[in-house]
Write a protein that holds these residues in place. Structure first.
Motif, PDB file in Angstrom:
ATOM      1  N   VAL A  66       0.848  -1.183   0.000  1.00 51.75           N
ATOM      2  CA  VAL A  66       0.000   0.000   0.000  1.00 51.75           C
ATOM      3  C   VAL A  66       0.889   1.240   0.000  1.00 51.75           C
ATOM      4  CG1 VAL A  66      -1.791   1.244   1.259  1.00 51.75           C
ATOM      5  CG2 VAL A  66      -1.747  -1.264   1.310  1.00 51.75           C
ATOM      6  N   GLN A  67       0.723   2.084  -1.012  1.00 47.59           N
ATOM      7  CA  GLN A  67       1.455   3.346  -1.084  1.00 47.59           C
ATOM      8  C   GLN A  67       0.785   4.342  -0.149  1.00 47.59           C
ATOM      9  OE1 GLN A  67       4.270   3.770  -2.687  1.00 47.59           O
ATOM     10  NE2 GLN A  67       4.243   1.816  -3.754  1.00 47.59           N
ATOM     11  N   CYS A  68       1.519   4.821   0.850  1.00 46.54           N
ATOM     12  CA  CYS A  68       0.942   5.677   1.893  1.00 46.54           C
ATOM     13  C   CYS A  68       1.161   7.165   1.671  1.00 46.54           C
ATOM     14  CB  CYS A  68       1.521   5.294   3.252  1.00 46.54           C
ATOM     15  SG  CYS A  68       1.094   3.636   3.759  1.00 46.54           S
ATOM     16  N   GLY A  69       2.113   7.555   0.857  1.00 46.58           N
ATOM     17  CA  GLY A  69       2.355   8.961   0.598  1.00 46.58           C
ATOM     18  C   GLY A  69       3.328   9.630   1.552  1.00 46.58           C
ATOM     19  N   SER A  70       3.565   9.010   2.709  1.00 47.00           N
ATOM     20  CA  SER A  70       4.507   9.555   3.686  1.00 47.00           C
ATOM     21  C   SER A  70       5.089   8.401   4.492  1.00 47.00           C
ATOM     22  CB  SER A  70       3.800  10.541   4.612  1.00 47.00           C
ATOM     23  OG  SER A  70       4.706  11.055   5.575  1.00 47.00           O
ATOM     24  N   HIS A  88       2.113   8.982  10.419  1.00 43.15           N
ATOM     25  CA  HIS A  88       3.114   9.291   9.414  1.00 43.15           C
ATOM     26  C   HIS A  88       3.992  10.486   9.777  1.00 43.15           C
ATOM     27  CE1 HIS A  88       1.292   6.527   6.491  1.00 43.15           C
ATOM     28  NE2 HIS A  88       0.194   6.813   7.146  1.00 43.15           N
ATOM     29  N   LEU A  89       5.136  10.532   9.113  1.00 46.12           N
ATOM     30  CA  LEU A  89       6.107  11.604   9.308  1.00 46.12           C
ATOM     31  C   LEU A  89       5.533  12.974   8.943  1.00 46.12           C
ATOM     32  CD1 LEU A  89       9.073  11.877  10.210  1.00 46.12           C
ATOM     33  CD2 LEU A  89       9.726  11.681   7.813  1.00 46.12           C
ATOM     34  N   ASP A  90       4.548  13.014   8.058  1.00 48.29           N
ATOM     35  CA  ASP A  90       3.948  14.286   7.651  1.00 48.29           C
ATOM     36  C   ASP A  90       2.841  14.761   8.591  1.00 48.29           C
ATOM     37  OD1 ASP A  90       1.808  12.634   7.050  1.00 48.29           O
ATOM     38  OD2 ASP A  90       1.721  13.156   4.922  1.00 48.29           O
ATOM     39  N   ALA A  91       2.763  14.182   9.802  1.00 47.19           N
ATOM     40  CA  ALA A  91       1.780  14.536  10.836  1.00 47.19           C
ATOM     41  C   ALA A  91       0.363  14.126  10.474  1.00 47.19           C
ATOM     42  CB  ALA A  91       1.835  16.025  11.174  1.00 47.19           C
ATOM     43  N   SER A  92       0.227  13.097   9.676  1.00 48.14           N
ATOM     44  CA  SER A  92      -1.100  12.587   9.328  1.00 48.14           C
ATOM     45  C   SER A  92      -1.318  11.216   9.967  1.00 48.14           C
ATOM     46  CB  SER A  92      -1.270  12.480   7.807  1.00 48.14           C
ATOM     47  OG  SER A  92      -0.421  11.480   7.286  1.00 48.14           O
ATOM     48  N   ASP A 109      -2.155  16.983   9.970  1.00 50.23           N
ATOM     49  CA  ASP A 109      -1.658  17.945  10.954  1.00 50.23           C
ATOM     50  C   ASP A 109      -2.219  17.731  12.356  1.00 50.23           C
ATOM     51  OD1 ASP A 109      -0.093  19.308   9.048  1.00 50.23           O
ATOM     52  OD2 ASP A 109      -1.880  20.362   8.343  1.00 50.23           O
ATOM     53  N   ILE A 110      -2.225  16.469  12.809  1.00 50.90           N
ATOM     54  CA  ILE A 110      -2.814  16.213  14.127  1.00 50.90           C
ATOM     55  C   ILE A 110      -1.810  15.770  15.196  1.00 50.90           C
ATOM     56  CG2 ILE A 110      -5.052  15.686  13.173  1.00 50.90           C
ATOM     57  CD1 ILE A 110      -4.428  12.739  13.802  1.00 50.90           C
ATOM     58  N   HIS A 111      -0.575  15.514  14.803  1.00 47.49           N
ATOM     59  CA  HIS A 111       0.399  15.127  15.845  1.00 47.49           C
ATOM     60  C   HIS A 111       1.724  15.775  15.613  1.00 47.49           C
ATOM     61  CE1 HIS A 111       2.635  12.072  13.466  1.00 47.49           C
ATOM     62  NE2 HIS A 111       1.512  11.910  12.866  1.00 47.49           N
TER      63      HIS A 111
END
Length: 111
Positions: A66-70, A88-92, A109-111
Protein backbone atom coordinates in the motif's frame (compact mmCIF):
# COMPACT_ATOMS: atom_id res chain seq x y z
CA UNK A 1 7.12 -12.61 18.04
CA UNK A 2 8.07 -10.11 15.33
CA UNK A 3 10.80 -7.50 15.21
CA UNK A 4 11.91 -5.05 12.55
CA UNK A 5 14.45 -2.31 12.09
CA UNK A 6 16.87 -0.28 10.03
CA UNK A 7 17.80 -3.16 7.69
CA UNK A 8 14.33 -3.02 6.01
CA UNK A 9 13.50 -6.57 7.15
CA UNK A 10 10.98 -7.95 9.62
CA UNK A 11 11.73 -11.25 11.33
CA UNK A 12 9.20 -13.59 12.91
CA UNK A 13 10.26 -16.04 15.62
CA UNK A 14 8.46 -18.90 17.33
CA UNK A 15 7.51 -18.12 20.93
CA UNK A 16 7.82 -21.82 21.78
CA UNK A 17 11.08 -22.84 20.11
CA UNK A 18 12.73 -19.38 19.94
CA UNK A 19 13.69 -20.21 16.34
CA UNK A 20 13.40 -17.86 13.42
CA UNK A 21 10.41 -18.78 11.26
CA UNK A 22 10.27 -16.12 8.54
CA UNK A 23 12.12 -13.12 7.20
CA UNK A 24 9.88 -10.59 5.46
CA UNK A 25 11.76 -8.65 2.81
CA UNK A 26 10.69 -6.07 0.24
CA UNK A 27 10.81 -2.70 1.96
CA UNK A 28 13.50 -0.34 0.70
CA UNK A 29 13.98 1.68 3.90
CA UNK A 30 13.83 1.06 7.64
CA UNK A 31 10.71 -0.50 9.12
CA UNK A 32 9.42 1.54 12.05
CA UNK A 33 6.29 -0.44 12.91
CA UNK A 34 5.02 -4.00 12.78
CA UNK A 35 2.05 -5.97 14.11
CA UNK A 36 0.13 -9.21 13.65
CA UNK A 37 -3.50 -9.50 12.61
CA UNK A 38 -5.85 -10.50 15.39
CA UNK A 39 -6.23 -13.99 13.90
CA UNK A 40 -2.43 -14.32 13.43
CA UNK A 41 -2.73 -15.09 9.70
CA UNK A 42 -1.23 -11.79 8.52
CA UNK A 43 1.54 -9.43 9.53
CA UNK A 44 1.70 -5.70 8.84
CA UNK A 45 4.83 -3.58 8.44
CA UNK A 46 5.16 0.17 8.00
CA UNK A 47 8.32 1.73 6.61
CA UNK A 48 10.06 4.97 5.81
CA UNK A 49 9.82 3.84 2.16
CA UNK A 50 6.24 5.22 2.44
CA UNK A 51 4.54 1.85 2.27
CA UNK A 52 2.39 -0.35 4.44
CA UNK A 53 2.76 -4.02 3.60
CA UNK A 54 0.38 -6.84 4.38
CA UNK A 55 2.10 -10.24 4.64
CA UNK A 56 0.88 -13.82 4.57
CA UNK A 57 2.38 -15.49 7.63
CA UNK A 58 2.12 -19.02 6.25
CA UNK A 59 4.19 -18.27 3.14
CA UNK A 60 6.07 -15.09 4.02
CA UNK A 61 4.80 -13.51 0.81
CA UNK A 62 3.59 -9.94 0.52
CA UNK A 63 -0.19 -9.95 -0.01
CA UNK A 64 -0.45 -6.23 -0.63
CA UNK A 65 1.84 -3.21 -0.91
CA UNK A 66 0.00 0.00 0.00
CA UNK A 67 1.45 3.35 -1.08
CA UNK A 68 0.94 5.68 1.89
CA UNK A 69 2.35 8.96 0.60
CA UNK A 70 4.51 9.56 3.69
CA UNK A 71 6.92 7.59 5.87
CA UNK A 72 5.13 5.31 8.34
CA UNK A 73 6.20 5.80 11.97
CA UNK A 74 3.59 3.71 13.76
CA UNK A 75 0.78 1.27 13.02
CA UNK A 76 -1.96 -0.48 14.94
CA UNK A 77 -4.50 -3.14 14.05
CA UNK A 78 -7.96 -1.86 14.94
CA UNK A 79 -10.70 -3.86 16.64
CA UNK A 80 -12.11 -6.54 14.39
CA UNK A 81 -8.89 -6.71 12.37
CA UNK A 82 -10.35 -5.19 9.20
CA UNK A 83 -8.64 -1.80 9.61
CA UNK A 84 -5.00 -0.81 10.19
CA UNK A 85 -4.21 2.66 11.43
CA UNK A 86 -0.92 4.34 10.51
CA UNK A 87 0.79 7.48 11.80
CA UNK A 88 3.11 9.29 9.41
CA UNK A 89 6.11 11.60 9.31
CA UNK A 90 3.95 14.29 7.65
CA UNK A 91 1.78 14.54 10.84
CA UNK A 92 -1.10 12.59 9.33
CA UNK A 93 -3.00 9.54 10.52
CA UNK A 94 -4.63 7.18 8.03
CA UNK A 95 -6.90 4.15 8.22
CA UNK A 96 -6.55 1.34 5.69
CA UNK A 97 -8.73 -1.64 4.80
CA UNK A 98 -6.86 -4.90 5.41
CA UNK A 99 -8.97 -6.55 2.70
CA UNK A 100 -8.03 -4.40 -0.28
CA UNK A 101 -5.49 -1.84 0.99
CA UNK A 102 -7.75 1.12 0.24
CA UNK A 103 -7.60 4.23 2.41
CA UNK A 104 -10.73 4.43 4.58
CA UNK A 105 -10.10 7.76 6.34
CA UNK A 106 -7.35 10.27 7.00
CA UNK A 107 -6.54 13.22 9.26
CA UNK A 108 -3.77 15.76 8.68
CA UNK A 109 -1.66 17.94 10.95
CA UNK A 110 -2.81 16.21 14.13
CA UNK A 111 0.40 15.13 15.84
Amino acid sequence: LMGAGNDARAIIWSNETKRQLLTLTGHTSKICACAFSLDSTKAFTGSHDRTLRIWDITTGGCRKKVQCGSAVNYLSVCAGGNIVGTAHLDASVRLWSTRDGQEVASWTDIH
